[in-house]
Design a protein around this motif. Structure first.
Motif, PDB file in Angstrom:
ATOM      1  N   SER A  82       0.807  -1.223   0.000  1.00 33.44           N
ATOM      2  CA  SER A  82       0.000   0.000   0.000  1.00 33.44           C
ATOM      3  C   SER A  82       0.837   1.269   0.000  1.00 33.44           C
ATOM      4  CB  SER A  82      -0.941   0.002   1.214  1.00 33.44           C
ATOM      5  OG  SER A  82      -0.189  -0.070   2.409  1.00 33.44           O
ATOM      6  N   SER A  83       2.159   1.147   0.141  1.00 35.08           N
ATOM      7  CA  SER A  83       2.970   2.370   0.090  1.00 35.08           C
ATOM      8  C   SER A  83       4.435   2.035  -0.148  1.00 35.08           C
ATOM      9  CB  SER A  83       2.780   3.189   1.379  1.00 35.08           C
ATOM     10  OG  SER A  83       3.776   2.964   2.312  1.00 35.08           O
ATOM     11  N   ILE A 117       8.148   1.117  -0.954  1.00 39.47           N
ATOM     12  CA  ILE A 117       8.849   0.148  -1.806  1.00 39.47           C
ATOM     13  C   ILE A 117       7.887  -0.930  -2.305  1.00 39.47           C
ATOM     14  CG2 ILE A 117      10.684  -1.620  -1.816  1.00 39.47           C
ATOM     15  CD1 ILE A 117      12.193   0.162   0.256  1.00 39.47           C
ATOM     16  N   ARG A 152      -2.821  -3.605   5.479  1.00 41.72           N
ATOM     17  CA  ARG A 152      -3.986  -3.366   6.362  1.00 41.72           C
ATOM     18  C   ARG A 152      -4.992  -2.434   5.721  1.00 41.72           C
ATOM     19  NH1 ARG A 152      -0.559  -1.212  11.282  1.00 41.72           N
ATOM     20  NH2 ARG A 152       0.323  -0.213   9.437  1.00 41.72           N
ATOM     21  N   ARG A 153      -4.539  -1.464   4.913  1.00 37.17           N
ATOM     22  CA  ARG A 153      -5.452  -0.421   4.402  1.00 37.17           C
ATOM     23  C   ARG A 153      -6.090  -0.864   3.085  1.00 37.17           C
ATOM     24  NH1 ARG A 153      -1.478   4.320   4.118  1.00 37.17           N
ATOM     25  NH2 ARG A 153      -0.050   2.582   3.888  1.00 37.17           N
ATOM     26  N   ASP A 185      -3.775  -7.719   8.679  1.00 34.28           N
ATOM     27  CA  ASP A 185      -2.818  -7.169   9.642  1.00 34.28           C
ATOM     28  C   ASP A 185      -1.883  -8.308  10.014  1.00 34.28           C
ATOM     29  OD1 ASP A 185      -1.364  -6.218  11.772  1.00 34.28           O
ATOM     30  OD2 ASP A 185      -3.044  -5.091  12.621  1.00 34.28           O
ATOM     31  N   LEU A 186      -0.664  -8.232   9.536  1.00 31.65           N
ATOM     32  CA  LEU A 186       0.284  -9.332   9.703  1.00 31.65           C
ATOM     33  C   LEU A 186       0.723  -9.511  11.158  1.00 31.65           C
ATOM     34  CD1 LEU A 186       2.432  -8.615   6.516  1.00 31.65           C
ATOM     35  CD2 LEU A 186       0.831 -10.520   6.804  1.00 31.65           C
ATOM     36  N   ASN A 217       7.659  -7.886   1.881  1.00 34.01           N
ATOM     37  CA  ASN A 217       8.168  -6.515   1.966  1.00 34.01           C
ATOM     38  C   ASN A 217       7.671  -5.754   3.194  1.00 34.01           C
ATOM     39  OD1 ASN A 217       8.877  -3.664   0.793  1.00 34.01           O
ATOM     40  ND2 ASN A 217       6.640  -3.650   1.064  1.00 34.01           N
ATOM     41  N   TYR A 226      14.961  -3.284  15.282  1.00 38.12           N
ATOM     42  CA  TYR A 226      14.808  -3.254  13.826  1.00 38.12           C
ATOM     43  C   TYR A 226      16.037  -3.885  13.154  1.00 38.12           C
ATOM     44  CZ  TYR A 226      14.306  -1.472   9.061  1.00 38.12           C
ATOM     45  OH  TYR A 226      14.220  -1.376   7.692  1.00 38.12           O
ATOM     46  N   LYS A 265      16.109  -7.269  10.855  1.00 38.31           N
ATOM     47  CA  LYS A 265      16.582  -7.288   9.460  1.00 38.31           C
ATOM     48  C   LYS A 265      17.783  -8.232   9.295  1.00 38.31           C
ATOM     49  CE  LYS A 265      13.477  -4.711   7.590  1.00 38.31           C
ATOM     50  NZ  LYS A 265      12.446  -5.357   6.747  1.00 38.31           N
ATOM     51  N   THR A 280      15.598   5.123   1.687  1.00 35.62           N
ATOM     52  CA  THR A 280      14.654   5.254   0.570  1.00 35.62           C
ATOM     53  C   THR A 280      13.493   6.126   1.041  1.00 35.62           C
ATOM     54  OG1 THR A 280      15.255   2.995  -0.093  1.00 35.62           O
ATOM     55  CG2 THR A 280      13.258   3.919  -1.070  1.00 35.62           C
ATOM     56  N   SER A 324      10.112   7.292   1.882  1.00 34.42           N
ATOM     57  CA  SER A 324       8.799   6.656   2.019  1.00 34.42           C
ATOM     58  C   SER A 324       8.230   7.038   3.396  1.00 34.42           C
ATOM     59  CB  SER A 324       8.933   5.124   1.938  1.00 34.42           C
ATOM     60  OG  SER A 324       9.369   4.619   3.188  1.00 34.42           O
TER      61      SER A 324
HETATM   62  N1  LIG Z   1      12.503   3.244   3.498  1.00 31.06           N
HETATM   63  C1  LIG Z   1      13.728   2.813   3.748  1.00 31.06           C
HETATM   64  O1  LIG Z   1      14.696   3.630   3.843  1.00 31.06           O
HETATM   65  C2  LIG Z   1      14.018   1.360   3.902  1.00 31.06           C
HETATM   66  C3  LIG Z   1      15.368   0.956   3.920  1.00 31.06           C
HETATM   67  C4  LIG Z   1      15.666  -0.399   4.064  1.00 31.06           C
HETATM   68  C5  LIG Z   1      14.654  -1.323   4.171  1.00 31.06           C
HETATM   69  N2  LIG Z   1      13.351  -0.903   4.157  1.00 31.06           N
HETATM   70  C6  LIG Z   1      12.312  -1.948   4.286  1.00 31.06           C
HETATM   71  O2  LIG Z   1      11.490  -1.881   3.144  1.00 31.06           O
HETATM   72  C7  LIG Z   1      10.197  -2.388   3.472  1.00 31.06           C
HETATM   73  C8  LIG Z   1       9.146  -1.408   2.996  1.00 31.06           C
HETATM   74  O3  LIG Z   1       9.365  -0.180   3.671  1.00 31.06           O
HETATM   75  P1  LIG Z   1       8.886   1.209   3.058  1.00 31.06           P
HETATM   76  O4  LIG Z   1      10.027   2.141   3.138  1.00 31.06           O
HETATM   77  O5  LIG Z   1       8.226   1.025   1.764  1.00 31.06           O
HETATM   78  O6  LIG Z   1       7.854   1.647   4.215  1.00 31.06           O
HETATM   79  P2  LIG Z   1       6.317   2.122   4.123  1.00 31.06           P
HETATM   80  O7  LIG Z   1       6.124   3.058   2.990  1.00 31.06           O
HETATM   81  O8  LIG Z   1       6.004   2.588   5.516  1.00 31.06           O
HETATM   82  O9  LIG Z   1       5.533   0.772   3.808  1.00 31.06           O
HETATM   83  C9  LIG Z   1       5.346  -0.232   4.760  1.00 31.06           C
HETATM   84  C10 LIG Z   1       4.301  -1.185   4.243  1.00 31.06           C
HETATM   85  O10 LIG Z   1       4.136  -2.232   5.217  1.00 31.06           O
HETATM   86  C11 LIG Z   1       2.758  -2.388   5.483  1.00 31.06           C
HETATM   87  N3  LIG Z   1       2.563  -2.806   6.866  1.00 31.06           N
HETATM   88  C12 LIG Z   1       3.049  -2.241   7.983  1.00 31.06           C
HETATM   89  N4  LIG Z   1       2.575  -2.869   9.071  1.00 31.06           N
HETATM   90  C13 LIG Z   1       1.778  -3.871   8.618  1.00 31.06           C
HETATM   91  C14 LIG Z   1       0.992  -4.860   9.242  1.00 31.06           C
HETATM   92  N5  LIG Z   1       0.892  -4.953  10.585  1.00 31.06           N
HETATM   93  N6  LIG Z   1       0.288  -5.721   8.487  1.00 31.06           N
HETATM   94  C15 LIG Z   1       0.335  -5.629   7.133  1.00 31.06           C
HETATM   95  N7  LIG Z   1       1.064  -4.716   6.472  1.00 31.06           N
HETATM   96  C16 LIG Z   1       1.768  -3.829   7.217  1.00 31.06           C
HETATM   97  C17 LIG Z   1       2.152  -1.004   5.243  1.00 31.06           C
HETATM   98  O11 LIG Z   1       0.774  -1.137   4.859  1.00 31.06           O
HETATM   99  P3  LIG Z   1      -0.480  -0.726   5.765  1.00 31.06           P
HETATM  100  O12 LIG Z   1      -0.075   0.449   6.603  1.00 31.06           O
HETATM  101  O13 LIG Z   1      -1.565  -0.431   4.768  1.00 31.06           O
HETATM  102  O14 LIG Z   1      -0.754  -1.959   6.552  1.00 31.06           O
HETATM  103  C18 LIG Z   1       2.951  -0.519   4.048  1.00 31.06           C
HETATM  104  O15 LIG Z   1       2.384  -0.960   2.848  1.00 31.06           O
HETATM  105  C19 LIG Z   1      10.192  -2.595   4.994  1.00 31.06           C
HETATM  106  O16 LIG Z   1      10.417  -3.959   5.265  1.00 31.06           O
HETATM  107  C20 LIG Z   1      11.373  -1.770   5.462  1.00 31.06           C
HETATM  108  O17 LIG Z   1      11.919  -2.261   6.661  1.00 31.06           O
HETATM  109  C21 LIG Z   1      13.009   0.404   4.022  1.00 31.06           C
END
Ligand SMILES: NC(=O)c1ccc[n+]([C@@H]2O[C@H](COP(=O)([O-])OP(=O)(O)OC[C@H]3O[C@@H](n4cnc5c(N)ncnc54)[C@H](OP(=O)(O)O)[C@@H]3O)[C@@H](O)[C@H]2O)c1
Length: 263
Positions: free
Chosen positions: A11-12, A14, A34-35, A60-61, A87, A152, A156, A185, A187
Protein backbone atom coordinates in the motif's frame (compact mmCIF):
# COMPACT_ATOMS: atom_id res chain seq x y z
CA UNK A 1 -3.69 -21.84 -13.55
CA UNK A 2 -2.52 -18.27 -12.91
CA UNK A 3 0.35 -18.01 -10.45
CA UNK A 4 0.20 -14.71 -8.60
CA UNK A 5 2.93 -12.45 -7.32
CA UNK A 6 2.08 -11.83 -3.65
CA UNK A 7 3.44 -8.57 -2.25
CA UNK A 8 3.04 -7.70 1.42
CA UNK A 9 3.06 -4.03 2.34
CA UNK A 10 1.95 -3.07 -1.16
CA UNK A 11 0.00 0.00 0.00
CA UNK A 12 2.97 2.37 0.09
CA UNK A 13 6.68 2.97 -0.48
CA UNK A 14 8.85 0.15 -1.81
CA UNK A 15 6.00 -2.40 -1.85
CA UNK A 16 3.82 -0.13 -3.95
CA UNK A 17 6.70 0.54 -6.36
CA UNK A 18 7.43 -3.20 -6.60
CA UNK A 19 3.76 -3.85 -7.36
CA UNK A 20 3.91 -1.39 -10.25
CA UNK A 21 7.16 -2.91 -11.54
CA UNK A 22 5.79 -6.48 -11.42
CA UNK A 23 2.53 -5.36 -13.07
CA UNK A 24 4.56 -3.69 -15.83
CA UNK A 25 6.19 -7.04 -16.64
CA UNK A 26 2.72 -8.64 -16.82
CA UNK A 27 2.44 -10.43 -13.45
CA UNK A 28 -0.96 -11.12 -11.86
CA UNK A 29 -0.79 -9.63 -8.37
CA UNK A 30 -2.09 -10.31 -4.88
CA UNK A 31 -1.55 -7.16 -2.83
CA UNK A 32 -1.59 -7.47 0.97
CA UNK A 33 -1.70 -4.73 3.63
CA UNK A 34 -3.99 -3.37 6.36
CA UNK A 35 -5.45 -0.42 4.40
CA UNK A 36 -7.96 -2.04 2.08
CA UNK A 37 -9.22 1.15 0.45
CA UNK A 38 -5.70 2.22 -0.47
CA UNK A 39 -5.00 -1.26 -1.89
CA UNK A 40 -8.21 -1.10 -3.97
CA UNK A 41 -7.23 2.28 -5.47
CA UNK A 42 -3.77 0.93 -6.33
CA UNK A 43 -5.27 -2.23 -7.82
CA UNK A 44 -7.62 -0.17 -10.00
CA UNK A 45 -4.75 1.92 -11.33
CA UNK A 46 -2.55 -1.12 -12.06
CA UNK A 47 -5.39 -3.01 -13.82
CA UNK A 48 -6.12 0.02 -16.01
CA UNK A 49 -2.45 0.72 -16.80
CA UNK A 50 -1.10 -2.78 -17.33
CA UNK A 51 -4.18 -4.94 -18.09
CA UNK A 52 -3.22 -7.45 -15.42
CA UNK A 53 -5.29 -9.31 -12.80
CA UNK A 54 -4.86 -7.61 -9.42
CA UNK A 55 -6.42 -9.05 -6.25
CA UNK A 56 -6.24 -7.39 -2.83
CA UNK A 57 -6.31 -8.84 0.65
CA UNK A 58 -6.64 -6.92 3.90
CA UNK A 59 -4.42 -8.54 6.51
CA UNK A 60 -2.82 -7.17 9.64
CA UNK A 61 0.28 -9.33 9.70
CA UNK A 62 0.73 -8.66 13.42
CA UNK A 63 -2.65 -10.27 14.17
CA UNK A 64 -2.20 -14.03 14.55
CA UNK A 65 -5.79 -14.88 13.52
CA UNK A 66 -5.58 -12.80 10.32
CA UNK A 67 -2.18 -14.24 9.43
CA UNK A 68 -3.56 -17.76 10.08
CA UNK A 69 -6.46 -17.17 7.67
CA UNK A 70 -4.15 -15.85 4.95
CA UNK A 71 -1.73 -18.78 5.41
CA UNK A 72 -4.55 -21.36 5.42
CA UNK A 73 -5.71 -20.02 2.04
CA UNK A 74 -2.19 -20.01 0.65
CA UNK A 75 -1.58 -23.56 1.90
CA UNK A 76 -4.60 -24.63 -0.21
CA UNK A 77 -3.25 -22.74 -3.21
CA UNK A 78 -5.99 -20.14 -3.20
CA UNK A 79 -4.45 -18.44 -4.98
CA UNK A 80 -1.30 -20.20 -6.23
CA UNK A 81 1.76 -18.02 -5.66
CA UNK A 82 4.57 -17.95 -8.24
CA UNK A 83 6.53 -15.11 -6.62
CA UNK A 84 6.41 -14.17 -2.94
CA UNK A 85 7.60 -10.71 -1.91
CA UNK A 86 7.87 -10.28 1.86
CA UNK A 87 8.17 -6.51 1.97
CA UNK A 88 5.89 -5.33 4.81
CA UNK A 89 7.88 -3.92 7.68
CA UNK A 90 8.41 -0.99 9.98
CA UNK A 91 10.96 0.35 12.45
CA UNK A 92 10.94 1.70 15.95
CA UNK A 93 13.59 4.15 17.11
CA UNK A 94 14.90 5.10 20.54
CA UNK A 95 16.17 3.05 23.46
CA UNK A 96 14.62 -0.43 23.33
CA UNK A 97 13.86 -0.59 27.06
CA UNK A 98 12.16 2.82 27.03
CA UNK A 99 9.88 2.03 24.07
CA UNK A 100 6.47 0.42 24.58
CA UNK A 101 6.73 -3.38 24.52
CA UNK A 102 3.64 -3.73 22.33
CA UNK A 103 5.39 -1.74 19.56
CA UNK A 104 8.59 -3.79 19.81
CA UNK A 105 6.55 -7.02 19.83
CA UNK A 106 4.56 -5.85 16.79
CA UNK A 107 7.84 -5.13 14.99
CA UNK A 108 8.94 -8.74 15.54
CA UNK A 109 5.51 -10.07 14.49
CA UNK A 110 5.46 -8.15 11.20
CA UNK A 111 9.15 -8.08 10.24
CA UNK A 112 10.08 -11.57 11.48
CA UNK A 113 7.18 -13.90 12.37
CA UNK A 114 4.88 -13.13 9.44
CA UNK A 115 7.79 -13.16 6.99
CA UNK A 116 9.02 -16.54 8.24
CA UNK A 117 5.49 -17.99 8.24
CA UNK A 118 4.85 -16.87 4.65
CA UNK A 119 8.22 -18.28 3.54
CA UNK A 120 7.24 -21.56 5.22
CA UNK A 121 3.75 -21.95 3.79
CA UNK A 122 4.43 -20.59 0.30
CA UNK A 123 7.96 -22.02 0.09
CA UNK A 124 6.61 -25.50 0.86
CA UNK A 125 4.12 -25.32 -2.03
CA UNK A 126 6.79 -23.93 -4.35
CA UNK A 127 9.19 -26.74 -3.39
CA UNK A 128 6.46 -29.32 -4.08
CA UNK A 129 5.81 -27.74 -7.49
CA UNK A 130 9.55 -27.49 -8.23
CA UNK A 131 9.42 -23.78 -9.10
CA UNK A 132 8.91 -20.33 -7.62
CA UNK A 133 10.74 -17.24 -6.41
CA UNK A 134 10.90 -15.57 -3.00
CA UNK A 135 12.14 -12.04 -2.33
CA UNK A 136 12.54 -10.95 1.29
CA UNK A 137 13.13 -7.30 2.13
CA UNK A 138 15.91 -6.78 4.67
CA UNK A 139 18.00 -3.59 4.87
CA UNK A 140 21.56 -2.31 5.01
CA UNK A 141 20.68 -2.00 8.73
CA UNK A 142 20.52 -5.80 8.86
CA UNK A 143 24.23 -5.97 8.05
CA UNK A 144 25.37 -4.14 11.20
CA UNK A 145 24.36 -3.60 14.82
CA UNK A 146 21.90 -0.73 15.26
CA UNK A 147 21.92 0.93 18.69
CA UNK A 148 18.80 3.11 19.05
CA UNK A 149 17.18 1.01 16.35
CA UNK A 150 18.32 -2.24 17.94
CA UNK A 151 15.20 -4.35 17.46
CA UNK A 152 14.81 -3.25 13.83
CA UNK A 153 18.46 -3.99 12.97
CA UNK A 154 18.17 -7.40 14.69
CA UNK A 155 14.97 -8.20 12.78
CA UNK A 156 16.58 -7.29 9.46
CA UNK A 157 19.68 -9.38 10.33
CA UNK A 158 17.29 -12.31 10.83
CA UNK A 159 15.69 -11.67 7.43
CA UNK A 160 19.09 -11.58 5.72
CA UNK A 161 20.28 -14.77 7.41
CA UNK A 162 17.02 -16.68 6.89
CA UNK A 163 16.98 -15.72 3.21
CA UNK A 164 20.55 -16.88 2.59
CA UNK A 165 19.83 -20.15 4.37
CA UNK A 166 16.63 -20.77 2.42
CA UNK A 167 18.39 -19.94 -0.84
CA UNK A 168 20.73 -22.90 -0.40
CA UNK A 169 18.00 -25.24 0.91
CA UNK A 170 15.53 -24.46 -1.84
CA UNK A 171 17.78 -24.07 -4.91
CA UNK A 172 17.94 -27.86 -5.55
CA UNK A 173 14.14 -27.94 -5.29
CA UNK A 174 13.68 -25.34 -8.05
CA UNK A 175 12.89 -22.33 -5.83
CA UNK A 176 14.97 -19.14 -6.07
CA UNK A 177 15.41 -16.99 -2.97
CA UNK A 178 16.80 -13.46 -2.95
CA UNK A 179 17.05 -10.75 -0.34
CA UNK A 180 16.82 -7.01 -0.93
CA UNK A 181 18.91 -4.72 1.28
CA UNK A 182 17.96 -1.15 0.43
CA UNK A 183 19.69 1.89 1.87
CA UNK A 184 17.74 5.01 2.76
CA UNK A 185 14.65 5.25 0.57
CA UNK A 186 12.09 8.06 0.68
CA UNK A 187 8.80 6.66 2.02
CA UNK A 188 6.38 6.99 4.98
CA UNK A 189 8.65 4.49 6.82
CA UNK A 190 10.54 7.29 8.62
CA UNK A 191 7.45 9.15 9.82
CA UNK A 192 6.14 5.93 11.40
CA UNK A 193 9.51 5.38 13.12
CA UNK A 194 9.55 8.98 14.38
CA UNK A 195 12.73 9.79 12.42
CA UNK A 196 13.36 13.01 10.52
CA UNK A 197 14.70 11.70 7.20
CA UNK A 198 16.31 15.04 6.32
CA UNK A 199 18.46 14.83 9.47
CA UNK A 200 19.41 11.20 8.84
CA UNK A 201 20.70 11.28 5.27
CA UNK A 202 21.95 13.63 2.57
CA UNK A 203 19.32 14.08 -0.13
CA UNK A 204 21.68 12.81 -2.86
CA UNK A 205 21.96 9.45 -1.07
CA UNK A 206 18.21 8.92 -0.64
CA UNK A 207 16.71 6.64 -3.28
CA UNK A 208 13.17 6.70 -4.62
CA UNK A 209 11.08 3.54 -4.14
CA UNK A 210 10.68 3.43 -7.94
CA UNK A 211 14.46 3.22 -8.48
CA UNK A 212 14.74 0.52 -5.79
CA UNK A 213 11.94 -1.46 -7.46
CA UNK A 214 13.36 -1.14 -10.99
CA UNK A 215 16.83 -2.31 -9.89
CA UNK A 216 15.29 -5.13 -7.82
CA UNK A 217 13.09 -6.58 -10.56
CA UNK A 218 16.07 -6.56 -12.98
CA UNK A 219 18.27 -8.24 -10.32
CA UNK A 220 15.62 -10.91 -9.68
CA UNK A 221 15.68 -11.78 -13.36
CA UNK A 222 19.43 -12.49 -12.95
CA UNK A 223 18.66 -14.43 -9.71
CA UNK A 224 20.94 -12.18 -7.63
CA UNK A 225 21.27 -13.53 -4.08
CA UNK A 226 21.69 -10.25 -2.16
CA UNK A 227 20.40 -7.15 -3.90
CA UNK A 228 21.95 -3.89 -2.70
CA UNK A 229 20.75 -1.05 -4.91
CA UNK A 230 23.29 1.68 -5.90
CA UNK A 231 27.06 1.90 -5.44
CA UNK A 232 27.02 4.00 -2.25
CA UNK A 233 24.85 1.42 -0.51
CA UNK A 234 27.18 -1.35 -1.74
CA UNK A 235 30.07 0.51 -0.01
CA UNK A 236 28.02 0.78 3.21
CA UNK A 237 27.30 -2.93 2.96
CA UNK A 238 31.01 -3.83 3.09
CA UNK A 239 31.95 -1.44 5.94
CA UNK A 240 31.16 -4.03 8.68
CA UNK A 241 34.03 -6.11 7.27
CA UNK A 242 36.55 -3.23 7.28
CA UNK A 243 36.80 -2.19 10.93
CA UNK A 244 36.42 -3.55 14.45
CA UNK A 245 32.90 -4.29 15.71
CA UNK A 246 33.19 -1.86 18.69
CA UNK A 247 33.86 1.02 16.30
CA UNK A 248 30.96 0.04 14.06
CA UNK A 249 28.59 -0.02 17.07
CA UNK A 250 29.73 3.45 18.17
CA UNK A 251 29.49 5.02 14.71
CA UNK A 252 26.09 3.54 13.83
CA UNK A 253 24.83 4.24 17.36
CA UNK A 254 25.86 7.90 17.17
CA UNK A 255 24.09 8.26 13.82
CA UNK A 256 20.84 6.65 14.99
CA UNK A 257 20.89 8.34 18.42
CA UNK A 258 20.95 11.72 16.69
CA UNK A 259 17.71 11.04 14.83
CA UNK A 260 15.84 8.64 17.15
CA UNK A 261 12.43 9.46 18.60
CA UNK A 262 13.53 8.94 22.21
CA UNK A 263 17.26 8.91 22.85
N1 LIG B 1 12.50 3.24 3.50
C1 LIG B 1 13.73 2.81 3.75
O1 LIG B 1 14.70 3.63 3.84
C2 LIG B 1 14.02 1.36 3.90
C3 LIG B 1 15.37 0.96 3.92
C4 LIG B 1 15.67 -0.40 4.06
C5 LIG B 1 14.65 -1.32 4.17
N2 LIG B 1 13.35 -0.90 4.16
C6 LIG B 1 12.31 -1.95 4.29
O2 LIG B 1 11.49 -1.88 3.14
C7 LIG B 1 10.20 -2.39 3.47
C8 LIG B 1 9.15 -1.41 3.00
O3 LIG B 1 9.36 -0.18 3.67
P1 LIG B 1 8.89 1.21 3.06
O4 LIG B 1 10.03 2.14 3.14
O5 LIG B 1 8.23 1.02 1.76
O6 LIG B 1 7.85 1.65 4.22
P2 LIG B 1 6.32 2.12 4.12
O7 LIG B 1 6.12 3.06 2.99
O8 LIG B 1 6.00 2.59 5.52
O9 LIG B 1 5.53 0.77 3.81
C9 LIG B 1 5.35 -0.23 4.76
C10 LIG B 1 4.30 -1.19 4.24
O10 LIG B 1 4.14 -2.23 5.22
C11 LIG B 1 2.76 -2.39 5.48
N3 LIG B 1 2.56 -2.81 6.87
C12 LIG B 1 3.05 -2.24 7.98
N4 LIG B 1 2.57 -2.87 9.07
C13 LIG B 1 1.78 -3.87 8.62
C14 LIG B 1 0.99 -4.86 9.24
N5 LIG B 1 0.89 -4.95 10.59
N6 LIG B 1 0.29 -5.72 8.49
C15 LIG B 1 0.34 -5.63 7.13
N7 LIG B 1 1.06 -4.72 6.47
C16 LIG B 1 1.77 -3.83 7.22
C17 LIG B 1 2.15 -1.00 5.24
O11 LIG B 1 0.77 -1.14 4.86
P3 LIG B 1 -0.48 -0.73 5.77
O12 LIG B 1 -0.08 0.45 6.60
O13 LIG B 1 -1.56 -0.43 4.77
O14 LIG B 1 -0.75 -1.96 6.55
C18 LIG B 1 2.95 -0.52 4.05
O15 LIG B 1 2.38 -0.96 2.85
C19 LIG B 1 10.19 -2.59 4.99
O16 LIG B 1 10.42 -3.96 5.27
C20 LIG B 1 11.37 -1.77 5.46
O17 LIG B 1 11.92 -2.26 6.66
C21 LIG B 1 13.01 0.40 4.02
Amino acid sequence: MTAYTLITGASSGIGLALAAAFAARGDALLLVARRGEVLEQIAGRLRACHKVDVQTRICDLAEAAQLDRLCDDLARGTPEIGTLVNNAGFATSGAFVDNAWHEERELIEVNVTALARLCHVVGRRMAAAGRGQILNVSSISGMMPGPWMANYAAAKAYVLSLSEGLREELAPRGVKVSVLCPGTTRSPFFARAGIDLDKLEKEALVMTPQDVARITVAALERDTAIIVPRWYNKILAITPRLGPRWLLRRVVGALYKGVARTA
